[in-house]
Design an enzyme around this catalytic site. Sequence first.
Site, short mmCIF file in Angstrom:
data_model
loop_
_atom_site.label_atom_id
_atom_site.label_comp_id
_atom_site.label_asym_id
_atom_site.label_seq_id
_atom_site.Cartn_x
_atom_site.Cartn_y
_atom_site.Cartn_z
N PHE A 292 11.00 -3.19 -9.57
CA PHE A 292 10.48 -3.88 -9.46
C PHE A 292 9.21 -4.09 -9.58
O PHE A 292 8.43 -3.16 -8.29
CB PHE A 292 10.97 -5.22 -8.43
CG PHE A 292 12.74 -5.38 -9.14
CD1 PHE A 292 12.77 -6.46 -9.67
CD2 PHE A 292 13.50 -5.34 -8.73
CE1 PHE A 292 13.83 -7.34 -10.46
CE2 PHE A 292 14.45 -5.46 -9.21
CZ PHE A 292 14.61 -6.71 -9.63
N GLY A 293 8.34 -4.18 -9.96
CA GLY A 293 6.65 -4.40 -9.14
C GLY A 293 5.26 -4.46 -10.11
O GLY A 293 5.92 -3.26 -11.42
N ASP B 43 0.25 -9.84 -4.71
CA ASP B 43 1.78 -8.83 -4.85
C ASP B 43 1.47 -7.50 -5.12
O ASP B 43 2.23 -7.35 -6.40
CB ASP B 43 2.58 -9.60 -5.28
CG ASP B 43 4.11 -9.12 -5.16
OD1 ASP B 43 4.38 -8.38 -4.50
OD2 ASP B 43 5.57 -9.71 -5.32
N LEU C 85 0.58 -1.35 -0.03
CA LEU C 85 0.11 0.02 -0.17
C LEU C 85 0.71 1.59 -0.03
O LEU C 85 0.20 2.66 -0.17
CB LEU C 85 -1.17 -0.38 1.23
CG LEU C 85 -2.04 -0.82 1.24
CD1 LEU C 85 -3.05 -0.96 2.55
CD2 LEU C 85 -3.33 -1.19 -0.32
N ARG C 86 2.43 1.28 0.15
CA ARG C 86 3.41 2.17 0.05
C ARG C 86 2.91 3.80 1.19
O ARG C 86 4.09 4.50 0.82
CB ARG C 86 3.07 2.25 -1.24
CG ARG C 86 3.01 1.71 -2.51
CD ARG C 86 4.30 0.76 -2.49
NE ARG C 86 4.76 0.58 -3.70
CZ ARG C 86 5.81 -0.50 -4.00
NH1 ARG C 86 5.73 -1.37 -2.54
NH2 ARG C 86 5.75 -0.96 -4.93
N HIS D 182 4.05 1.45 -9.03
CA HIS D 182 4.72 3.02 -9.03
C HIS D 182 4.33 3.56 -9.43
O HIS D 182 3.63 3.63 -10.23
CB HIS D 182 6.09 1.77 -9.64
CG HIS D 182 6.55 0.61 -8.62
ND1 HIS D 182 7.57 1.26 -7.98
CD2 HIS D 182 6.94 0.11 -8.96
CE1 HIS D 182 8.03 -0.21 -7.39
NE2 HIS D 182 7.95 -1.03 -8.05
N ASP E 19 9.34 -8.10 3.50
CA ASP E 19 9.22 -8.29 2.15
C ASP E 19 10.18 -7.20 1.61
O ASP E 19 9.72 -6.19 1.79
CB ASP E 19 7.60 -8.57 1.59
CG ASP E 19 7.39 -9.01 0.04
OD1 ASP E 19 7.66 -9.76 -0.42
OD2 ASP E 19 7.38 -8.18 -0.46
ZN LIG Z 1 8.06 -10.13 -1.93
#
Ligand SMILES: [Zn+2]
Length: 424
Positions: A320-321, A302, A61-62, A306, A150
């Site tokens: 990444f992501g 996951d 959720l950042r 960004h 994580d």
């Molecule tokens: Zn991870």
Amino acid sequence: MKRRITNAEVLYNGTLQKLEILFDETGILRVAETIDCEECEVIDAHGYAVLPGLIDVHVHLREPGFEAKETIATGSAAAAHGGFTTIFAMPNLNPFPDCAETMKPYLEKIRTDAVVNVLPYGTITKGEKGAEVSDMAAMNELGIRWFSDDGVGVENDAIMEKAQKEVKRLDALMACHTEDMNYRRPGASVHESGYAAQKGWLGIPSECESEQLKRDLKLAEQTGLRYHGCHISAKQSVEALREAKANGADVSAEVTAHHLLLEEDDVKGPNWKMNPPLRSHEDRMSLIEALEDGTLDFIASDHAPHTYADKDKPMAQAAFGIISLETSFPLLYTEFVKRQKRWTLPQLVEWMSTKPAKRFGLENKGVIREGAASDLIIVNLDTETVIHADQFASKGRNTPFDGWTVNCEITETICGGKTVYQKN
Ligand SMILES: [Zn+2]
């Protein structure tokens, strides 16, 4: 306020049945063919399916710290849009929720801003630095029963052992992103393969994930804690999990929608870059089979938002992501239930609601029955709609699935008896 859902196909006792549901904010009051209730509000489901709200144990959720990427408000709205009524928030934040002092204001912010149930992880180590075990006991007193670092692996064997023993003592659960950085060269962005070499991209071998997972699983057999492997991507990891389970370890593991749907040679740019990376066809097939035979326990998203700038870079430097809360269920339903007819709808709901609820200790969630939480979704399973990233509730637009056609649409999400998303 009592509410009644009518004209619905309710997933009840493992099959879709023409039933009505009466509920309020305290829970589901009745499930029956017809329910008399004159004073209650009627929700017409238009013949659509009614399923238990989806549950996702792996969401970023950042907030606090990275609000340009996502906030608790926008991320939980994205969850509601995607059919998720309970999400677990990963702790790679700033400040890290790694003690009571940082966890308290974080919990308060969740209480005021989240539109679905948000359950935060505390970190395993202080600041996710891997050097010192965090104050899990103090966080546990605030109700935190899940711990993760994580984003990074816990490298030091002795620290991992100490942390596992503490999680066991607290009767909590540890969820691990396993990554041995000795296998990841700077700038590596995709799975190590001929395709990556052809494109001039540095690869990340499967051992990067599987070797540290093997270390963790061996330890878990000894310490006896409840261990959960995050976003399993490689065949070698599946084999290690199969062995640990056969040895009686109390372990579970998740797989993401994108690792079930995409492979290394689908990668076209930074919106296909995530960690762990999309791997080979053989890896993907092993993940699907492992989910089906129970070696992998369930599906998680996951969701990793960004900003545009974070992704608007060459592969080696891009973040990444990918985001996935608003696409996981429709995509998996469309591919594996509708098109391939490989899975049934009840199976998919088991993997996206019932099983994560059970493993993470949410007793009255993940199922529709009297006494369960009023977390419900209404889903049109006979439609055709196109995924448009610019219509997401998430702040993120970083998805490889923009423009994909799906045969499934969440039309209403009810959380704790209240409607938190409704299609216009
Ligand atoms: Zn991870």
